[in-house]
Design an enzyme around this catalytic site. Sequence first.
Site, PDB file in Angstrom:
ATOM      1  N   GLU A  40       0.869  -1.169   0.000  1.00 46.22           N
ATOM      2  CA  GLU A  40       0.000   0.000   0.000  1.00 46.22           C
ATOM      3  C   GLU A  40       0.909   1.224   0.000  1.00 46.22           C
ATOM      4  OE1 GLU A  40      -2.834   0.175   3.204  1.00 46.22           O
ATOM      5  OE2 GLU A  40      -3.516   2.152   2.559  1.00 46.22           O
ATOM      6  N   ARG A 266       4.798 -12.753   9.958  1.00 47.99           N
ATOM      7  CA  ARG A 266       5.508 -11.532   9.581  1.00 47.99           C
ATOM      8  C   ARG A 266       6.847 -11.485  10.313  1.00 47.99           C
ATOM      9  NH1 ARG A 266       1.978  -7.825   9.407  1.00 47.99           N
ATOM     10  NH2 ARG A 266       3.276  -5.991   9.426  1.00 47.99           N
ATOM     11  N   LYS A 276       4.330   0.589   9.964  1.00 43.55           N
ATOM     12  CA  LYS A 276       4.423   1.791   9.137  1.00 43.55           C
ATOM     13  C   LYS A 276       3.910   3.003   9.888  1.00 43.55           C
ATOM     14  CE  LYS A 276       2.793   0.034   5.126  1.00 43.55           C
ATOM     15  NZ  LYS A 276       2.332   0.036   3.732  1.00 43.55           N
TER      16      LYS A 276
HETATM   17  P1  ATP Z   1      -0.477  -1.640   6.617  1.00 45.46           P
HETATM   18  O1  ATP Z   1      -1.284  -2.557   5.741  1.00 45.46           O
HETATM   19  O2  ATP Z   1      -0.859  -1.644   8.048  1.00 45.46           O
HETATM   20  O3  ATP Z   1      -0.313  -0.267   6.069  1.00 45.46           O
HETATM   21  P2  ATP Z   1       1.680  -3.417   6.001  1.00 45.46           P
HETATM   22  O4  ATP Z   1       2.958  -3.502   6.728  1.00 45.46           O
HETATM   23  O5  ATP Z   1       0.792  -4.606   5.894  1.00 45.46           O
HETATM   24  O6  ATP Z   1       0.977  -2.203   6.661  1.00 45.46           O
HETATM   25  P3  ATP Z   1       1.586  -3.298   3.134  1.00 45.46           P
HETATM   26  O7  ATP Z   1       2.036  -2.212   2.230  1.00 45.46           O
HETATM   27  O8  ATP Z   1       0.158  -3.685   3.095  1.00 45.46           O
HETATM   28  O9  ATP Z   1       1.992  -2.855   4.578  1.00 45.46           O
HETATM   29  O10 ATP Z   1       2.496  -4.563   2.924  1.00 45.46           O
HETATM   30  C1  ATP Z   1       2.816  -5.093   1.658  1.00 45.46           C
HETATM   31  C2  ATP Z   1       3.174  -6.536   1.811  1.00 45.46           C
HETATM   32  O11 ATP Z   1       4.277  -6.701   2.698  1.00 45.46           O
HETATM   33  C3  ATP Z   1       2.017  -7.340   2.380  1.00 45.46           C
HETATM   34  O12 ATP Z   1       1.873  -8.506   1.623  1.00 45.46           O
HETATM   35  C4  ATP Z   1       2.449  -7.646   3.780  1.00 45.46           C
HETATM   36  O13 ATP Z   1       1.962  -8.882   4.189  1.00 45.46           O
HETATM   37  C5  ATP Z   1       3.975  -7.659   3.682  1.00 45.46           C
HETATM   38  N1  ATP Z   1       4.585  -7.288   4.954  1.00 45.46           N
HETATM   39  C6  ATP Z   1       4.407  -6.145   5.634  1.00 45.46           C
HETATM   40  N2  ATP Z   1       5.088  -6.159   6.794  1.00 45.46           N
HETATM   41  C7  ATP Z   1       5.723  -7.343   6.860  1.00 45.46           C
HETATM   42  C8  ATP Z   1       6.575  -7.987   7.817  1.00 45.46           C
HETATM   43  N3  ATP Z   1       6.937  -7.369   8.960  1.00 45.46           N
HETATM   44  N4  ATP Z   1       7.040  -9.221   7.532  1.00 45.46           N
HETATM   45  C9  ATP Z   1       6.712  -9.821   6.386  1.00 45.46           C
HETATM   46  N5  ATP Z   1       5.906  -9.295   5.459  1.00 45.46           N
HETATM   47  C10 ATP Z   1       5.407  -8.073   5.670  1.00 45.46           C
END
Ligand code: ATP
Length: 564
Positions: A40, A266, A276
């Site tokens: 995102e 994660r 984030k």
């Molecule tokens: P949010 O959705 O709360 O803004 P997010 O960390 O999920 O935060 P995204 O941009 O949706 O951010 O993440 C993109 C991809 O990265 C998703 O598939 C998510 O599962 C993966 N991802 C995010 N944080 C982690 C992490 N700490 N470890 C592994 N994969 C992650």
Amino acid sequence: MSLNPSPETGTRQDFIREIIAADLASSRCGGRVATRFPPEPNGYLHIGHAKSICLNFGIARDFGGTCNLRFDDTNPITEDVEYVEAIQDDIRWLGFSWDDRLYYASDYFEQLYQCAESLIERGLAYVDSLSGDEIREYRGTLTEPGRNSPYRDRSVEENLDLFRRMRAGEFPDGAHVLRAKIDMASPNLNMRDPVLYRIRRAHHHRTGDAWCIYPMYDFAHPLSDAIEGITHSICTLEFEDHRPLYDWLVANSGLPGRPQQIEFARLNLSYTVTSKRRLLQLVEEGHVAGWDDPRMPTIAGMRRRGFTPEAIRRFADEIGVAKRENLVDVGLLEHCVREDLNRRAPRAMAVLRPLKVVIENYPEDLVEEMTLANHPDDPSMGTRQVPFSRVVYIEQDDFMEEPPKKFFRLAPGREVRLRGAYLITCRDVVKDADGRIVELRCTYDPATRGGDAPDGRKVKGTLHWVSAAHAVKAEVRLYDRLFNAEEPGAGDVDFLTQLNPQSLERLDDSLVEPSLAGAPAGSRYQFERLGYFIVDPDSTPERPVFNRTVTLKDSWAKLERRIG
Ligand code: ATP
Ligand code: MG
């Protein structure tokens, strides 16, 4: 079975790759593998994303498949083009390519809207006019079933009419939502008629003001996967409970794709925040200098800090994928960085906190060019000339007037080696009015050129040095962990109270050997005995700036030796 194993660690096995191999063997996924990385664009990518990138692009590489980059840009309020561009830079820098498969969920807005209308037409979705609070109240709890909304039985015609007028902008924000009609008594709260669309007058960075209704992530994500023909949709564990909804939407979408959602744990890293929201807070409140502050666990921050893509990929391979949440030691990441830099970084000499040394018996006007190896184990990296003269600088803490037992560096009357130059002996200590040591008077043994005594006598200490007349003044930024707590913010503690006040130390009067003058930003070195450093983009030819990437001390390697 793996077509193109990882260049860092060769073929790896994990439960996701096992599932995919079995799917391929049974042709369950049509004999092909298609993954995606779906950020995102509401912040910069961090080390957790790097793990997900390595996993998704790595699986595509391993199985001869494809990995799409898809921006999940369904929430215009928090999204920004700055992030869209930074994310692409970061993925490229990590060494992965989406070729021509760059997609945006917003490109599917019309198609998603049509899917929604089709759900309405089949009696699988309805317009609800309860308020947000009421919807929450009607949803029930984990122990109590929900209740049907009084609007749940609107006719298809009424629903279609309302939904079209929602799109046309006839209602204020929050007046209605579109919900899936599934089961308000489901034990899984995600299946209790989840909201699919909401009215939100917000300018979108790609679609502008074309829309005033936006799809929810839970609706847009599975359908985007299906539209793109994704076979394996890999996401983090918190979406496990959403999987029945994912499957329901895919099955009822009318789209041909049948993506399969697979969850993994994660990445949580000790002494690091990977939320984030918290990273944004650190930037916005000025606790760090920006998203690319070298203390940030963002890819941009790690790049500026001097981490290499190879080291980050290696780290991702080493930690693998787990089904259960765990905490990875940040020492392992630093270990991967050291291992990689040890191989690739040429050696150089820098004195961070200089102490003047006058070699009394060295001729006033003489300058000798000493030949030093650029790498102790790799002759192909060549040698360089380092000038030596009568006045040199050594590190302040390489001298002690009253040394304790285990101190093998310079002390009054003691002989040490100046790396690649001569053996010198300390004869006298000069102090200022406050008793601070300002200069050492030494002598050298002319017979020890290169650093070895012909009579075979041994010295215990070898010091790095720079020639006073030739050294280049530099700014050196020493970075340490941004947080003092192993799990910042755990247990209701405000994570900001756990910031490490010593996470950045700037040294303004450091000196580096002249071969480093004009080194371009991004050049990496091992400063002998001090650590790995990278030239910062703030550098100018007049004033180079070096960031310390990591020290030489490897807590992880020590730990491994102890265990193994
Ligand atoms: P949010 O959705 O709360 O803004 P997010 O960390 O999920 O935060 P995204 O941009 O949706 O951010 O993440 C993109 C991809 O990265 C998703 O598939 C998510 O599962 C993966 N991802 C995010 N944080 C982690 C992490 N700490 N470890 C592994 N994969 C992650
Ligand atoms: Mg997310």
